[in-house]
Structure formats: structure tokens, C-alpha cells
Design a protein around this motif. Structure first.
Motif, PDB file in Angstrom:
ATOM      1  N   ASP A   1       6.758   5.022  -9.456  1.00  0.00           N
ATOM      2  CA  ASP A   1       6.070   6.044  -8.674  1.00  0.00           C
ATOM      3  C   ASP A   1       5.000   6.610  -9.760  1.00  0.00           C
ATOM      4  O   ASP A   1       5.270   6.728 -10.932  1.00  0.00           O
TER       5      ASP A   1
ATOM      6  N   LYS B   1       2.207  11.798   0.694  1.00  0.00           N
ATOM      7  CA  LYS B   1       1.240  11.182  -0.167  1.00  0.00           C
ATOM      8  C   LYS B   1       0.644  11.946  -1.263  1.00  0.00           C
ATOM      9  O   LYS B   1       0.434  11.527  -2.338  1.00  0.00           O
TER      10      LYS B   1
ATOM     11  N   ARG C   1      10.938  11.274  -5.428  1.00  0.00           N
ATOM     12  CA  ARG C   1      11.062  11.123  -4.002  1.00  0.00           C
ATOM     13  C   ARG C   1      11.912   9.819  -3.421  1.00  0.00           C
ATOM     14  O   ARG C   1      12.647   9.961  -2.903  1.00  0.00           O
ATOM     15  N   ASP C   2      11.060   8.740  -4.022  1.00  0.00           N
ATOM     16  CA  ASP C   2      11.709   7.503  -3.404  1.00  0.00           C
ATOM     17  C   ASP C   2      13.122   7.053  -4.187  1.00  0.00           C
ATOM     18  O   ASP C   2      13.928   6.793  -3.299  1.00  0.00           O
TER      19      ASP C   2
ATOM     20  N   THR D   1      -0.184  -0.631  10.979  1.00  0.00           N
ATOM     21  CA  THR D   1      -1.425   0.278  11.108  1.00  0.00           C
ATOM     22  C   THR D   1      -2.393   0.213   9.866  1.00  0.00           C
ATOM     23  O   THR D   1      -3.483   0.645  10.271  1.00  0.00           O
ATOM     24  N   GLU D   2      -2.120  -0.446   9.070  1.00  0.00           N
ATOM     25  CA  GLU D   2      -3.267  -0.545   7.971  1.00  0.00           C
ATOM     26  C   GLU D   2      -4.366  -1.809   8.715  1.00  0.00           C
ATOM     27  O   GLU D   2      -5.335  -1.784   7.851  1.00  0.00           O
TER      28      GLU D   2
ATOM     29  N   LYS E   1       6.522  -1.186  10.387  1.00  0.00           N
ATOM     30  CA  LYS E   1       5.947  -0.134  11.358  1.00  0.00           C
ATOM     31  C   LYS E   1       5.248  -0.863  12.616  1.00  0.00           C
ATOM     32  O   LYS E   1       4.447  -0.559  13.308  1.00  0.00           O
TER      33      LYS E   1
ATOM     34  N   LYS F   1      -6.115   8.657  11.945  1.00  0.00           N
ATOM     35  CA  LYS F   1      -5.109   8.125  12.685  1.00  0.00           C
ATOM     36  C   LYS F   1      -4.125   9.212  13.574  1.00  0.00           C
ATOM     37  O   LYS F   1      -2.976   8.697  13.390  1.00  0.00           O
TER      38      LYS F   1
ATOM     39  N   TYR G   1       0.693  10.977  -4.981  1.00  0.00           N
ATOM     40  CA  TYR G   1      -0.491  10.290  -5.476  1.00  0.00           C
ATOM     41  C   TYR G   1      -1.441  11.657  -5.931  1.00  0.00           C
ATOM     42  O   TYR G   1      -2.404  11.803  -5.263  1.00  0.00           O
TER      43      TYR G   1
ATOM     44  N   LYS H   1       7.513   0.669   1.878  1.00  0.00           N
ATOM     45  CA  LYS H   1       8.545  -0.144   0.859  1.00  0.00           C
ATOM     46  C   LYS H   1       9.765   0.405   0.773  1.00  0.00           C
ATOM     47  O   LYS H   1      10.909  -0.352   0.467  1.00  0.00           O
ATOM     48  N   THR H   2       9.793   1.763   0.322  1.00  0.00           N
ATOM     49  CA  THR H   2      11.373   2.598   0.392  1.00  0.00           C
ATOM     50  C   THR H   2      12.110   2.241   1.621  1.00  0.00           C
ATOM     51  O   THR H   2      13.313   2.021   1.355  1.00  0.00           O
TER      52      THR H   2
ATOM     53  N   SER I   1      -6.163   4.764   0.701  1.00  0.00           N
ATOM     54  CA  SER I   1      -5.470   3.605   0.686  1.00  0.00           C
ATOM     55  C   SER I   1      -5.977   2.297   1.538  1.00  0.00           C
ATOM     56  O   SER I   1      -7.070   2.772   2.543  1.00  0.00           O
ATOM     57  N   PRO I   2      -5.717   1.097   1.206  1.00  0.00           N
ATOM     58  CA  PRO I   2      -6.125  -0.192   2.382  1.00  0.00           C
ATOM     59  C   PRO I   2      -5.668   0.417   3.735  1.00  0.00           C
ATOM     60  O   PRO I   2      -4.355   0.952   3.848  1.00  0.00           O
ATOM     61  N   GLY I   3      -6.502   0.415   4.722  1.00  0.00           N
ATOM     62  CA  GLY I   3      -6.224   0.649   6.005  1.00  0.00           C
ATOM     63  C   GLY I   3      -5.981   2.081   6.191  1.00  0.00           C
ATOM     64  O   GLY I   3      -5.557   2.296   7.410  1.00  0.00           O
TER      65      GLY I   3
ATOM     66  N   THR J   1       0.019   7.838   9.332  1.00  0.00           N
ATOM     67  CA  THR J   1       0.986   6.589   9.245  1.00  0.00           C
ATOM     68  C   THR J   1       1.528   6.398   7.590  1.00  0.00           C
ATOM     69  O   THR J   1       2.557   5.714   7.770  1.00  0.00           O
ATOM     70  N   GLU J   2       0.622   6.962   6.870  1.00  0.00           N
ATOM     71  CA  GLU J   2       1.243   6.532   5.539  1.00  0.00           C
ATOM     72  C   GLU J   2       2.258   7.695   5.191  1.00  0.00           C
ATOM     73  O   GLU J   2       2.784   7.221   4.011  1.00  0.00           O
TER      74      GLU J   2
ATOM     75  N   SER K   1       0.684  -1.131   0.008  1.00  0.00           N
ATOM     76  CA  SER K   1       0.168   0.046  -0.058  1.00  0.00           C
ATOM     77  C   SER K   1       0.850   1.273  -0.011  1.00  0.00           C
ATOM     78  O   SER K   1       2.238   1.229   0.603  1.00  0.00           O
ATOM     79  N   PRO K   2       0.302   2.259  -0.307  1.00  0.00           N
ATOM     80  CA  PRO K   2       0.945   3.585  -0.214  1.00  0.00           C
ATOM     81  C   PRO K   2       1.214   3.776   1.321  1.00  0.00           C
ATOM     82  O   PRO K   2       0.683   3.724   2.277  1.00  0.00           O
ATOM     83  N   GLY K   3       2.652   4.275   1.560  1.00  0.00           N
ATOM     84  CA  GLY K   3       3.071   4.489   3.051  1.00  0.00           C
ATOM     85  C   GLY K   3       3.173   3.186   3.814  1.00  0.00           C
ATOM     86  O   GLY K   3       3.317   3.289   5.097  1.00  0.00           O
TER      87      GLY K   3
ATOM     88  N   VAL L   1       4.394   0.550  -7.698  1.00  0.00           N
ATOM     89  CA  VAL L   1       3.769   1.677  -7.299  1.00  0.00           C
ATOM     90  C   VAL L   1       2.906   1.321  -5.908  1.00  0.00           C
ATOM     91  O   VAL L   1       2.420  -0.204  -5.770  1.00  0.00           O
ATOM     92  N   GLY L   2       2.574   2.241  -5.304  1.00  0.00           N
ATOM     93  CA  GLY L   2       1.935   1.985  -3.897  1.00  0.00           C
ATOM     94  C   GLY L   2       0.462   1.682  -4.097  1.00  0.00           C
ATOM     95  O   GLY L   2      -0.347   2.422  -4.498  1.00  0.00           O
ATOM     96  N   ASN L   3       0.239   0.212  -4.028  1.00  0.00           N
ATOM     97  CA  ASN L   3      -1.080  -0.207  -4.428  1.00  0.00           C
ATOM     98  C   ASN L   3      -1.228  -1.674  -4.046  1.00  0.00           C
ATOM     99  O   ASN L   3      -0.178  -2.580  -4.528  1.00  0.00           O
ATOM    100  N   LEU L   4      -2.206  -2.116  -3.283  1.00  0.00           N
ATOM    101  CA  LEU L   4      -2.226  -3.513  -2.824  1.00  0.00           C
ATOM    102  C   LEU L   4      -3.011  -4.342  -3.885  1.00  0.00           C
ATOM    103  O   LEU L   4      -3.166  -5.579  -3.698  1.00  0.00           O
TER     104      LEU L   4
END
Lengths: 167, 167
Positions: free
Chosen positions: A65, B146, A70-71, A141-142, A164, B164, B150, A42-43, B37-39, B141-142, A37-39, A118-121
Motif C-alpha cells: 500500500d 481512497k 487498512r488492508d 464499474t471501471e 462488483k 458515479k 493515496y 483486491k482486498t 483511477s482507471p474508470g 465505487t472505489e 485499480s484502486p478500489g 499497490v492499487g494501480n493498473l
């Protein structure tokens, strides 16, 4: 008709993924596809992996991205080759983008290539890019229901990193 | 050719979105499209909104999820109409799914319909579903990058809820 088109996109993606798989085998490179997911972090996971592995292995990075560099900027400090793919608003990295990005790297001088998708589940889990393994990154936290709610990635990934966490 | 197909999908989506917009105006219903996002906490935001609004307004819910009915189950306690859309592995709710879901609700007895879109910061932002407003939900927390990474959702949303947070 839409389903037919989708199938041809998936077939085309798979064919290029097979090409990549073959090329990576020939070059003896391990290719990992990091998805979350975004955040999810991953980085940060990538920073830790590079830090721990960079003295033993020659590492290259493909950064995906939607927007910004940024990453990629965060990883510049390691002085390793990085190719950035800005998908504009594309929600995953197709295998053709990975093939093109690999063409920008000197593959004869690499042992491992990490792809940060890409940030995406959801979407990236559908698209094989010829990787050895998918690495799922999920942050606590998700919430603990994410594998049930987004089953494809968690069933496809060989490695799941829970991020996290408090210790 | 793929681009042409994509355009026709977007056009078809837009036409149905316009139908929905017209129908909602006629029925005097406000339609909100919750995206994050998820979560990120979309369902929790929805629980809070329903709790605060349910004595003043008649509320209906359209729940979008890749898999499971967990979010819909969480909202059952409010005893309001809920339509669940399982997208299987679809990464957004197209307007045709929203139109079909609205057909399952008694629109003459509703003032507000909240859509909880699939957990995804990328794809749902592209697809107009005839909503009055998109509501973006992002959790701290993301990370604070973001909106830059995005940009489409955050430029399209009329309301952004930062979730959160510690107080």
C-alpha cells in the motif's frame, strides 16, 4: 541515458525475481501477484480466497500500500501471517521488496503466498516479482474498455477476476 | 545512484513545468490537470465540463492514454482541438510531453486547456506539468478510503470531483 538506467532497474528487478522463483520452487510455495485499480476490490477478493482456502492450505500475505495499514487490518481476522509494505508514494512493489517481505515469513510453514500489489493498473504489470501467476482484478464499474486501454496487465495475467457484478 | 537519477528526472520535469507555467501566464490560458483511477470517469467529467463551458471559453484538450485513442474519439464530437499522447505503457504524463502537446495547439486561440492524465491514482500526482490546478476525479465505487490510501493526489488537488453517485 534515462532509458539505460530504466533497463538496469528492470534487469536488477528480473534477477531478484528469478531468485524468488527458485526459492519458491524449492519451498514448494505458490506465489500469486494480485493487481488492479484502486478500489477494484483486491482486498475483498483476497478475503474470499483466504476464507475458501484456509482449511486446505497454509497461506501467507504480502500487502502493498502507498499509505495506511487498512488492508492489512482487514485481513488480521484470519490469523494468518501478513507482511505490510508501505511504499510511501511508490507505484508498484519491486521484486527486492517482495524478497525482503518473504524473509519475514516462515516459508517452511506455507503453501501459498498472495501478494496484494499497490492499487494501480499500469506500473505493477511491468515488474516481475517471481510469481507463478498475476491475478488481475477489475470491477465492472471501471468500464468495459479497460483491457484495451491498459493492455499489459490483461495480457500478462493468467487469471482475470471481474468484480462488483450484480447477479 | 538510482535516487540521484530520480532527483534529476524530477528536477528536469520541474524546470519544464516552470516554462509551461510562464507560457500559460503570458498567453492567459488556464491549464487544468485531471487525474484519477482507471474508470473513475475522467472523460465523462471532461465531456460535461466542455458541454457547459464551450460557449463561454475556447477550450483545448490534451488526452493521455497508455493505449488506444478511445477517449480522444469520445471528445471529437465537440469539434475542439485535441492532442492525443499515447504513453505506451508510461504511467503518467511528464511535463515535456505536455510542452510538446501544447506546441501542437494554437495557444493564441485558447482560454482553457484540460489535460486528461493517464488513469492512475499514484504516479501523475508526483509530476508537476505547470498546471493551475490538479482536479482529482474519484468514483464512489472505489470506496471511501481512497484519500487515506493515496494521500498525495488528494492533498495536491485543488478540486476533487466525486463521481458515479446515485441521487
Amino acid at each position: 541515458m534515462e532509458i539505460k538506467v530504466m533497463k538496469s532497474i528492470l534487469d536488477a528487478n528480473e534477477n531478484v525475481a528469478d531468485e524468488i522463483r527458485k526459492m519458491m520452487q524449492e519451498k514448494k510455495i505458490k506465489l500469486f501477484n494480485i493487481i488492479g485499480s484502486p478500489g477494484a476490490g483486491k482486498t475483498t477478493v483476497l478475503e474470499t480466497l483466504i476464507q475458501k482456502l484456509k482449511n486446505k492450505f497454509r497461506i501467507g500475505i504480502i500487502e502493498g500500500d502507498c499509505a495506511t495499514d487498512r488492508d492489512a487490518q482487514r485481513l488480521k481476522k484470519f490469523d494468518i501471517p501478513i507482511v505490510l509494505i508501505n511504499t510511501e508514494s511508490g507505484c508498484y512493489l519491486p521484486s527486492i521488496s517482495i524478497k525482503n517481505a518473504l524473509g519475514e515469513l516462515d516459508l517452511d510453514s506455507l503453501d501459498i503466498v498472495f501478494i496484494e500489489n499497490v492499487g494501480n493498473l499500469v506500473c505493477p504489470a511491468h515488474f516481475d516479482v517471481g510469481e507463478n501467476s498475476k491475478i488481475a482484478v477489475a470491477s465492472v464499474t471501471e468500464g468495459d474498455d479497460k483491457p484495451a486501454k491498459y493492455p499489459l496487465l490483461f495480457s500478462e495475467a493468467e487469471i482475470v477476476i471481474l468484480n462488483k457484478m450484480d447477479f
